[in-house]
Design a protein around this motif. Structure first.
Motif, PDB file in Angstrom:
ATOM      1  N   PHE A 193      40.499 113.878  31.529  1.00 16.86           N
ATOM      2  CA  PHE A 193      41.696 113.590  30.714  1.00 16.86           C
ATOM      3  C   PHE A 193      42.882 113.247  31.614  1.00 16.86           C
ATOM      4  CE2 PHE A 193      39.211 116.708  28.228  1.00 16.86           C
ATOM      5  CZ  PHE A 193      38.799 115.837  27.222  1.00 16.86           C
TER       6      PHE A 193
ATOM      7  N   SER B 223      47.636 118.307  22.793  1.00 17.32           N
ATOM      8  CA  SER B 223      47.192 119.390  21.904  1.00 17.32           C
ATOM      9  C   SER B 223      46.702 120.595  22.694  1.00 17.32           C
ATOM     10  CB  SER B 223      46.159 118.908  20.885  1.00 17.32           C
ATOM     11  OG  SER B 223      45.109 118.258  21.512  1.00 17.32           O
TER      12      SER B 223
ATOM     13  N   ASP C 290      45.698 105.943  28.624  1.00 18.37           N
ATOM     14  CA  ASP C 290      44.865 106.068  27.430  1.00 18.37           C
ATOM     15  C   ASP C 290      45.531 107.016  26.435  1.00 18.37           C
ATOM     16  OD1 ASP C 290      42.177 105.785  26.054  1.00 18.37           O
ATOM     17  OD2 ASP C 290      42.234 107.953  26.365  1.00 18.37           O
ATOM     18  N   ARG C 291      45.829 106.508  25.253  1.00 23.40           N
ATOM     19  CA  ARG C 291      46.584 107.314  24.286  1.00 23.40           C
ATOM     20  C   ARG C 291      45.788 108.500  23.758  1.00 23.40           C
ATOM     21  NH1 ARG C 291      49.094 104.269  19.758  1.00 23.40           N
ATOM     22  NH2 ARG C 291      49.889 106.380  19.383  1.00 23.40           N
ATOM     23  N   GLN C 292      44.460 108.323  23.678  1.00 24.00           N
ATOM     24  CA  GLN C 292      43.623 109.453  23.236  1.00 24.00           C
ATOM     25  C   GLN C 292      43.707 110.617  24.221  1.00 24.00           C
ATOM     26  OE1 GLN C 292      42.061 106.334  22.729  1.00 24.00           O
ATOM     27  NE2 GLN C 292      41.235 106.420  20.655  1.00 24.00           N
ATOM     28  N   SER C 293      43.591 110.284  25.519  1.00 25.18           N
ATOM     29  CA  SER C 293      43.683 111.341  26.531  1.00 25.18           C
ATOM     30  C   SER C 293      45.035 112.034  26.463  1.00 25.18           C
ATOM     31  CB  SER C 293      43.469 110.769  27.933  1.00 25.18           C
ATOM     32  OG  SER C 293      42.125 110.408  28.093  1.00 25.18           O
ATOM     33  N   GLU C 294      46.073 111.236  26.293  1.00 29.28           N
ATOM     34  CA  GLU C 294      47.412 111.820  26.192  1.00 29.28           C
ATOM     35  C   GLU C 294      47.491 112.771  24.995  1.00 29.28           C
ATOM     36  OE1 GLU C 294      50.866 109.163  26.400  1.00 29.28           O
ATOM     37  OE2 GLU C 294      51.988 110.659  25.247  1.00 29.28           O
ATOM     38  N   ALA C 295      46.928 112.339  23.872  1.00 28.25           N
ATOM     39  CA  ALA C 295      46.960 113.179  22.663  1.00 28.25           C
ATOM     40  C   ALA C 295      46.167 114.467  22.868  1.00 28.25           C
ATOM     41  CB  ALA C 295      46.400 112.399  21.474  1.00 28.25           C
ATOM     42  N   ILE C 296      45.053 114.362  23.566  1.00 25.44           N
ATOM     43  CA  ILE C 296      44.230 115.556  23.817  1.00 25.44           C
ATOM     44  C   ILE C 296      44.978 116.534  24.725  1.00 25.44           C
ATOM     45  CG2 ILE C 296      42.116 116.382  24.942  1.00 25.44           C
ATOM     46  CD1 ILE C 296      40.783 113.748  23.791  1.00 25.44           C
TER      47      ILE C 296
END
Ligand code: C2E
Ligand code: CA
Ligand code: CA
Ligand code: CA
Length: 277
Positions: free
Chosen positions: A204, A220, A211-217
């Motif tokens: 991550f 959280s 990567d926006r998904q990694s940022e979101a993970i």
């Protein structure tokens, strides 16, 4: 062979024989290495976000054979796991870390060492007893160590993990969940684990800025960590850009090549002296 099709699983190919031979050779050599002083620890520093103070280090096993060949942990740890040698290797690693910590304690370098615990070790009936006897033999204190257990190892047998972690914490160790976010844990289990730290997997960290998904993970995980009052370590931090973003996302601690590589003891002490200066 190439044309084996759906029967491929049953066929024993020359490649598979090579693989078995290689594993056998590594296993034999590893057994010798454990008794022959070929296993060493490298230390990788961690710093706190914001104040950039030293926050201890992670001890990482290194194997240099007596022919001078360097074998990376990603090659020998899995073989040690598969062959049961991981118990002896894990004990050796903890013993080396304990001896190191005692030397650092005597020169006022406040030992704070993270040590990796493999899934097999966690399940081993003598795991706790071995740690106890190493502490006793070396005079090291459990408060000096954080034991890193992977998320998958914990989820493998939740009941056992809860019980072992409770014992470790009762002894005075801190416990981290390593490679957090890559496993299959249901978050509700977290409240049963008596842990201190979440360690965000470097997969991550490495693309958090792109990567926006990694940022979101990451976001959280840090909010979860905050809510549960846990330290959140980002590992694999390689750039200033990543460090800044991870800090703004709420990671409390940073580890990675950007801060410092894993180093032999003498280099680590020099790094610490320069960092403090
Ligand atoms: P890990 O516990 O997730 O350790 C982090 C790995 O990431 C280390 O690899 C470290 O050198 C590497 N790393 C640190 N900073 C960066 C970075 O900025 N970028 C990148 N790309 N990598 C970074 P290493 O030392 O090769 O160890 C690999 C794995 O082998 C460890 O992953 C751990 O699972 C296992 N391992 C190492 N030492 C031990 C040990 O004493 N016992 C056990 N059970 N496992 C160990
Ligand atoms: Ca680790
Ligand atoms: Ca990790
Ligand atoms: Ca890892």
């Amino acid at each position: 062979g190439k044309n084996a099709g759906k029967n491929a699983v049953r066929e024993f190919t020359p490649e598979m024989q090579d693989c078995v031979n290689l594993r056998h050779r590594v296993q034999t050599k590893l057994r010798d290495a454990l008794s022959g002083g070929e296993i060493d620890l490298y230390f990788q520093p961690k710093i706190t976000s914001g104040s950039y103070e030293l926050a201890g280090c992670e001890a990482l096993a290194r194997w240099r054979t007596d022919e001078g060949k360097f074998i990376p942990p990603n090659e020998f740890i899995p073989i040690a796991e598969q062959t049961g040698l991981i118990t002896a290797l894990g004990d050796l690693v903890f013993e080396l870390a304990a001896e190191q910590a005692c030397r650092w304690d005597s020169i006022h370098a406040m030992p704070d060492i993270a040590v990796n615990v493999s899934p097999h070790q966690l399940r081993h009936p003598r795991f706790i007893a071995n740690l106890e006897s190493i502490l006793e033999r070396t005079g090291a204190r459990p408060e000096w160590f954080e034991l890193e257990i992977t998320e998958n190892a914990m989820m493998d047998d939740v009941e056992l993990a809860v019980q072992v972690i409770d014992q470790l914490v009762a002894m005075g160790f801190r416990v981290a969940i390593d490679d957090f976010g890559t496993g299959y844990s249901s978050l509700s289990y977290l409240k049963n684990f008596n842990i201190h730290t979440l360690k965000i997997d470097l997969s991550f960290t490495c693309d958090v800025t792109t990567d926006r998904q990694s940022e979101a993970i990451v976001r959280s995980i840090t909010s979860l960590g905050k809510g549960l009052d846990l330290r959140v370590v980002a590992e694999g931090v390689e750039t200033l850009e990543q460090a800044k973003l991870l800090e703004s996302l709420g990671c409390t601690t940073m580890q990675g090549y950007y801060i410092g590589r894993p180093m032999p003891e003498s280099d680590y002490l020099e790094w610490v002296a320069n960092w403090d200066a």
